[in-house]
Each structure stands twice: as structure tokens, then as C-alpha cells.
Design a protein around this motif. Structure first.
Motif, PDB file in Angstrom:
ATOM      1  N   LEU A 143      -5.226   6.522   0.429  1.00  0.00           N
ATOM      2  CA  LEU A 143      -4.959   5.514   0.608  1.00  0.00           C
ATOM      3  C   LEU A 143      -5.111   4.463   0.274  1.00  0.00           C
ATOM      4  O   LEU A 143      -6.354   4.251  -0.382  1.00  0.00           O
ATOM      5  CB  LEU A 143      -4.524   4.772   1.953  1.00  0.00           C
ATOM      6  CG  LEU A 143      -5.260   5.971   3.434  1.00  0.00           C
ATOM      7  CD1 LEU A 143      -4.597   4.976   4.826  1.00  0.00           C
ATOM      8  CD2 LEU A 143      -3.216   6.559   3.252  1.00  0.00           C
ATOM      9  N   HIS A 144      -4.481   3.216  -0.774  1.00  0.00           N
ATOM     10  CA  HIS A 144      -4.350   2.226  -1.974  1.00  0.00           C
ATOM     11  C   HIS A 144      -3.189   1.777  -1.793  1.00  0.00           C
ATOM     12  O   HIS A 144      -2.398   1.780  -1.522  1.00  0.00           O
ATOM     13  CB  HIS A 144      -5.423   2.995  -3.322  1.00  0.00           C
ATOM     14  CG  HIS A 144      -4.258   3.807  -3.673  1.00  0.00           C
ATOM     15  ND1 HIS A 144      -3.944   4.970  -4.005  1.00  0.00           N
ATOM     16  CD2 HIS A 144      -3.122   3.454  -4.966  1.00  0.00           C
ATOM     17  CE1 HIS A 144      -2.484   5.604  -3.902  1.00  0.00           C
ATOM     18  NE2 HIS A 144      -1.769   4.383  -4.965  1.00  0.00           N
ATOM     19  N   GLY A 145      -3.943   0.614  -2.627  1.00  0.00           N
ATOM     20  CA  GLY A 145      -2.498  -0.361  -2.332  1.00  0.00           C
ATOM     21  C   GLY A 145      -2.168  -0.522  -4.264  1.00  0.00           C
ATOM     22  O   GLY A 145      -3.036  -0.436  -5.024  1.00  0.00           O
ATOM     23  N   HIS A 146      -1.207  -1.716  -4.315  1.00  0.00           N
ATOM     24  CA  HIS A 146      -0.648  -2.087  -5.727  1.00  0.00           C
ATOM     25  C   HIS A 146       0.033  -3.782  -5.302  1.00  0.00           C
ATOM     26  O   HIS A 146       0.412  -3.731  -4.743  1.00  0.00           O
ATOM     27  CB  HIS A 146      -0.018  -1.487  -7.383  1.00  0.00           C
ATOM     28  CG  HIS A 146      -0.169  -0.125  -6.364  1.00  0.00           C
ATOM     29  ND1 HIS A 146      -0.517   0.753  -8.282  1.00  0.00           N
ATOM     30  CD2 HIS A 146      -0.023   1.464  -6.440  1.00  0.00           C
ATOM     31  CE1 HIS A 146      -1.476   1.505  -7.807  1.00  0.00           C
ATOM     32  NE2 HIS A 146      -0.821   2.442  -7.019  1.00  0.00           N
ATOM     33  N   ARG A 147      -0.757  -4.277  -6.918  1.00  0.00           N
ATOM     34  CA  ARG A 147       0.449  -5.185  -7.022  1.00  0.00           C
ATOM     35  C   ARG A 147       1.765  -5.390  -7.886  1.00  0.00           C
ATOM     36  O   ARG A 147       1.227  -4.646  -8.867  1.00  0.00           O
ATOM     37  CB  ARG A 147      -0.583  -6.492  -8.066  1.00  0.00           C
ATOM     38  CG  ARG A 147       0.393  -7.739  -7.841  1.00  0.00           C
ATOM     39  CD  ARG A 147       1.068  -9.018  -6.298  1.00  0.00           C
ATOM     40  NE  ARG A 147       1.268 -10.243  -7.513  1.00  0.00           N
ATOM     41  CZ  ARG A 147       2.332 -10.603  -6.439  1.00  0.00           C
ATOM     42  NH1 ARG A 147       1.541 -10.426  -4.877  1.00  0.00           N
ATOM     43  NH2 ARG A 147       2.174 -12.125  -6.463  1.00  0.00           N
ATOM     44  N   GLY A 197       0.715  -1.140   0.100  1.00  0.00           N
ATOM     45  CA  GLY A 197      -0.389   0.269  -0.316  1.00  0.00           C
ATOM     46  C   GLY A 197       1.008   0.942   0.077  1.00  0.00           C
ATOM     47  O   GLY A 197       2.175   1.634   0.360  1.00  0.00           O
ATOM     48  N   HIS A 198       0.505   2.034   0.060  1.00  0.00           N
ATOM     49  CA  HIS A 198       0.327   4.020  -0.362  1.00  0.00           C
ATOM     50  C   HIS A 198      -0.178   4.647  -0.819  1.00  0.00           C
ATOM     51  O   HIS A 198      -1.049   4.421  -0.833  1.00  0.00           O
ATOM     52  CB  HIS A 198       2.429   3.680  -1.412  1.00  0.00           C
ATOM     53  CG  HIS A 198       2.072   3.750  -2.834  1.00  0.00           C
ATOM     54  ND1 HIS A 198       2.575   4.369  -3.541  1.00  0.00           N
ATOM     55  CD2 HIS A 198       0.066   3.964  -3.654  1.00  0.00           C
ATOM     56  CE1 HIS A 198       1.230   4.552  -5.003  1.00  0.00           C
ATOM     57  NE2 HIS A 198       1.119   4.498  -4.587  1.00  0.00           N
ATOM     58  N   ARG A 199       0.365   5.953  -0.345  1.00  0.00           N
ATOM     59  CA  ARG A 199      -0.277   6.775  -0.875  1.00  0.00           C
ATOM     60  C   ARG A 199       1.039   8.288  -1.274  1.00  0.00           C
ATOM     61  O   ARG A 199       1.953   8.072  -0.940  1.00  0.00           O
ATOM     62  CB  ARG A 199      -1.431   7.636  -0.245  1.00  0.00           C
ATOM     63  CG  ARG A 199      -0.934   8.733   1.182  1.00  0.00           C
ATOM     64  CD  ARG A 199      -1.744   8.803   1.422  1.00  0.00           C
ATOM     65  NE  ARG A 199      -1.306   9.843   2.708  1.00  0.00           N
ATOM     66  CZ  ARG A 199      -2.099  10.943   3.228  1.00  0.00           C
ATOM     67  NH1 ARG A 199      -3.268  11.155   3.011  1.00  0.00           N
ATOM     68  NH2 ARG A 199      -1.259  11.101   4.423  1.00  0.00           N
ATOM     69  N   TRP A 244       6.852  -2.266 -11.395  1.00  0.00           N
ATOM     70  CA  TRP A 244       5.628  -1.610 -12.514  1.00  0.00           C
ATOM     71  C   TRP A 244       3.927  -1.714 -11.221  1.00  0.00           C
ATOM     72  O   TRP A 244       4.468  -2.533 -10.660  1.00  0.00           O
ATOM     73  CB  TRP A 244       5.121  -3.212 -13.139  1.00  0.00           C
ATOM     74  CG  TRP A 244       5.718  -3.752 -14.751  1.00  0.00           C
ATOM     75  CD1 TRP A 244       7.225  -4.433 -14.518  1.00  0.00           C
ATOM     76  CD2 TRP A 244       5.363  -3.746 -15.648  1.00  0.00           C
ATOM     77  NE1 TRP A 244       7.053  -4.263 -15.381  1.00  0.00           N
ATOM     78  CE2 TRP A 244       6.348  -3.747 -16.810  1.00  0.00           C
ATOM     79  CE3 TRP A 244       4.335  -2.958 -16.387  1.00  0.00           C
ATOM     80  CZ2 TRP A 244       6.134  -3.967 -17.554  1.00  0.00           C
ATOM     81  CZ3 TRP A 244       3.812  -2.658 -17.770  1.00  0.00           C
ATOM     82  CH2 TRP A 244       5.284  -3.352 -18.451  1.00  0.00           C
ATOM     83  N   GLU A 245       4.131  -0.380 -11.653  1.00  0.00           N
ATOM     84  CA  GLU A 245       3.045  -0.876 -10.319  1.00  0.00           C
ATOM     85  C   GLU A 245       1.410  -0.459 -11.106  1.00  0.00           C
ATOM     86  O   GLU A 245       0.282  -0.861  -9.783  1.00  0.00           O
ATOM     87  CB  GLU A 245       3.134   1.655 -10.303  1.00  0.00           C
ATOM     88  CG  GLU A 245       2.512   1.770  -8.757  1.00  0.00           C
ATOM     89  CD  GLU A 245       2.576   3.050  -8.844  1.00  0.00           C
ATOM     90  OE1 GLU A 245       3.029   3.443  -7.730  1.00  0.00           O
ATOM     91  OE2 GLU A 245       1.903   4.041  -9.432  1.00  0.00           O
ATOM     92  N   THR A 246       0.482  -0.832 -12.140  1.00  0.00           N
ATOM     93  CA  THR A 246       0.350  -0.604 -13.031  1.00  0.00           C
ATOM     94  C   THR A 246       0.667  -1.772 -14.263  1.00  0.00           C
ATOM     95  O   THR A 246       1.447  -2.035 -14.034  1.00  0.00           O
ATOM     96  CB  THR A 246      -0.983   0.071 -13.005  1.00  0.00           C
ATOM     97  OG1 THR A 246      -0.068   0.376 -13.757  1.00  0.00           O
ATOM     98  CG2 THR A 246      -0.863   0.990 -12.100  1.00  0.00           C
TER      99      THR A 246
END
Ligand SMILES: [Zn+2]
Length: 146
Positions: free
Chosen positions: A25-29, A12-14, A135-137
């Protein structure tokens, strides 16, 4: 010759000062492509003969950092007082506090700088970390190289 190992993790990060939704606030694979460069090892009879480096060695070095420190963590800029206060008052989380705003660009540079000294040129084949692509998305990445 270059070889690449891919490591994935959830985090997670922002982006605190972002003009739009990235400040929430959100997260990524996340997915990191660790690119190692060197000549092919020509020492007869060794395990790594014909390789630049054993993939399992890169995996061990990268995973020991990425999975222990970053996986299921929440990356927080040390200027983000709201989140720092939250993590100081709430247990059961895995914050990782960093001196930069956690964009894909900064995460790539951070991983590069952390892993680079761990890549040891045991065979004198010029082995070194060439680049880290984060890669963030599925359609967005940042690459850091020296
Ligand atoms: Zn994000």
C-alpha cells in the motif's frame, strides 16, 4: 489546435501482482494533463472567441470528477479481496473500486473514458478530448488517447 489543463490530486493504491514494492500500500501525488483538441472558435463577440475551449470549463469538468472521486481516495482493483474486505469493515476511508489494476496506464484510460463524453462541442469546432497523460511520479507517466 490543442489546449492542456493540468489537474493534481493525492491518491493511494497498490499494484497487487507487481513483482516488487508496488504491491504494498502506498500513495502518489498524481498529475493529469487533460489535452483538448478543436478548431479555434471564430464566432464574433462570444466569450470563447479565439479559444478552443475556455480553460475554466475544462477545469470544472475535470475537477468535479477528479477531486470529488479520486482526491484522497484509495483506488482498489475489484479482484483485490484483501483490500475490499478491509474497506467493508473499516469506516472513514474513501475507496474507489475499479475493474482494473490501478497502474498509471489504467488510470489514464479511466480518466479519458470518464471525461470524454463530458466534453461537449457547443460551437461545432470539433471539440474533443485528445489525450490524458497521468504522471505517477515526477519522472513516470502514461498517455492514453483514442
Ligand atoms: Zn504506485
Amino acid at each position: 489546435m490543442q489546449v492542456v489543463k493540468i489537474i493534481q490530486w493525492d491518491m493511494g493504491h497498490r499494484v497487487m501482482n507487481h513483482r516488487s514494492i508496488c504491491k504494498g500500500l502506498h500513495g502518489h501525488r498524481y498529475r493529469a494533463e487533460i489535452c483538448i483538441q478543436g478548431d479555434m472558435i471564430d464566432v464574433e463577440g462570444v466569450s470563447e472567441e479565439g479559444m478552443v475551449v475556455d480553460f475554466s470549463d475544462i477545469k470544472e469538468i475535470a475537477l468535479s470528477f477528479i477531486h470529488s472521486k479520486l482526491d484522497h481516495a484509495f483506488m482498489v482493483w475489484d479482484k483485490d479481496e484483501e483490500m475490499i474486505n478491509f474497506f467493508n469493515s473499516s469506516k472513514g476511508h474513501k475507496p474507489i473500486i475499479v475493474p482494473f489494476t490501478p497502474t498509471a496506464e489504467n488510470v489514464a484510460k479511466y480518466i479519458f473514458e470518464t471525461l470524454s463524453p463530458k466534453i461537449i462541442d457547443n460551437y461545432g469546432n470539433g471539440l474533443h478530448l485528445m489525450s490524458v497523460k497521468v504522471w505517477e511520479t515526477p519522472t513516470s507517466y502514461a498517455v492514453y488517447s483514442e
